[in-house]
Design an enzyme around this catalytic site. Structure first.
Site, mmCIF file in Angstrom:
data_model
loop_
_atom_site.group_PDB
_atom_site.id
_atom_site.type_symbol
_atom_site.label_atom_id
_atom_site.label_comp_id
_atom_site.label_asym_id
_atom_site.label_seq_id
_atom_site.Cartn_x
_atom_site.Cartn_y
_atom_site.Cartn_z
ATOM 1 N N ASP A 148 0.744 -1.259 -0.215
ATOM 2 C CA ASP A 148 0.044 0.091 0.080
ATOM 3 C C ASP A 148 0.871 1.206 -0.076
ATOM 4 O OD1 ASP A 148 -1.899 -2.014 0.343
ATOM 5 O OD2 ASP A 148 -2.406 -1.458 2.439
ATOM 6 N N LYS A 167 -7.205 -4.224 -2.604
ATOM 7 C CA LYS A 167 -7.845 -4.701 -1.382
ATOM 8 C C LYS A 167 -8.427 -3.548 -0.857
ATOM 9 C CE LYS A 167 -3.689 -4.406 1.559
ATOM 10 N NZ LYS A 167 -4.406 -3.515 2.633
ATOM 11 N N CYS A 223 -1.965 -2.314 8.146
ATOM 12 C CA CYS A 223 -1.829 -3.492 7.066
ATOM 13 C C CYS A 223 -0.545 -4.431 7.420
ATOM 14 C CB CYS A 223 -1.844 -2.937 5.689
ATOM 15 S SG CYS A 223 -3.523 -1.958 5.471
#
Length: 198
Positions: free
Chosen positions: A20, A83, A115
């Site tokens: 990410d 996601k 995450c």
């Protein structure tokens, strides 16, 4: 021989996870340019050493934008998995892990307490070794980041640095990729406040 887990790692059954590292996080994540530089170094080294699996995820890319260009990912040749959950362990990623025969994951990205931590716990629960790259993981809050590292370490993850990990993968100067990877680490990873309280 001891059965204690010590975190040995081999190129042929390892994966690099890039979590990410997206445009919208740029203004809020502490030391963002530095972690991007280190993640880029890890990505380039993984390609040089031909790690069997490189996974990149994006959290809700429609709202948070694409992975930053500095990492050097070519979207035409590299799958990027979208996601909305915190973990990188989506069904697609789980399939890739099984297919590649992965037993160790090297993890970079953001945010450490969200995450990164959730991905680490999920991978550990599946019996994989997880190596979290401290100089390639950050958060908005250094307190959250620090305690996330402690939580992951308590759960069995290995917290290390980018250079230490690359040298561990190479094992020695006789590795055929040594000279190429050595060029990436000749300049030390960028200085930041990321390692001062680990």
């Amino acid at each position: 021989m001891s059965s204690r887990r010590i975190g040995q790692i081999l190129i042929q059954n390892s994966a690099l996870f890039l979590c990410d590292m997206q445009e919208k996080f740029r203004p809020t994540i502490r030391y963002f340019p530095q972690i991007v530089e280190v993640a880029s170094r890890m990505f380039k080294a993984a390609k040089i050493m031909k790690l069997p699996l490189i996974v990149t995820t994006e959290q809700y890319p429609k709202g948070l934008g694409p992975t930053v260009s500095e990492i050097g990912i070519d979207r035409d040749t590299h799958d990027i998995i979208a996601k909305t959950c915190f973990t990188m362990c989506t069904p697609e990623v789980e399939h890739k892990l099984t297919e590649a025969g992965t037993s160790s994951v090297i993890l970079c990205g953001i945010e450490t307490q969200a995450c990164i931590q959730q991905t680490t716990l999920d991978l550990l629960e599946r019996g994989l070794d997880v190596h979290v790259i401290a100089d390639a993981c950050s958060s908005r809050s250094m307190v959250d980041r620090l305690y996330a590292f402690e939580r992951m370490r308590q759960s069995g993850a290995f917290i290390t640095t980018s250079e230490a990990m690359l040298l561990q993968l190479l094992k020695g100067s006789d590795h055929p990729c040594f000279k190429e990877v050595q060029k990436l680490i000749q300049t030390s990873a960028p200085e930041s406040g990321l390692l001062s309280k680990i």
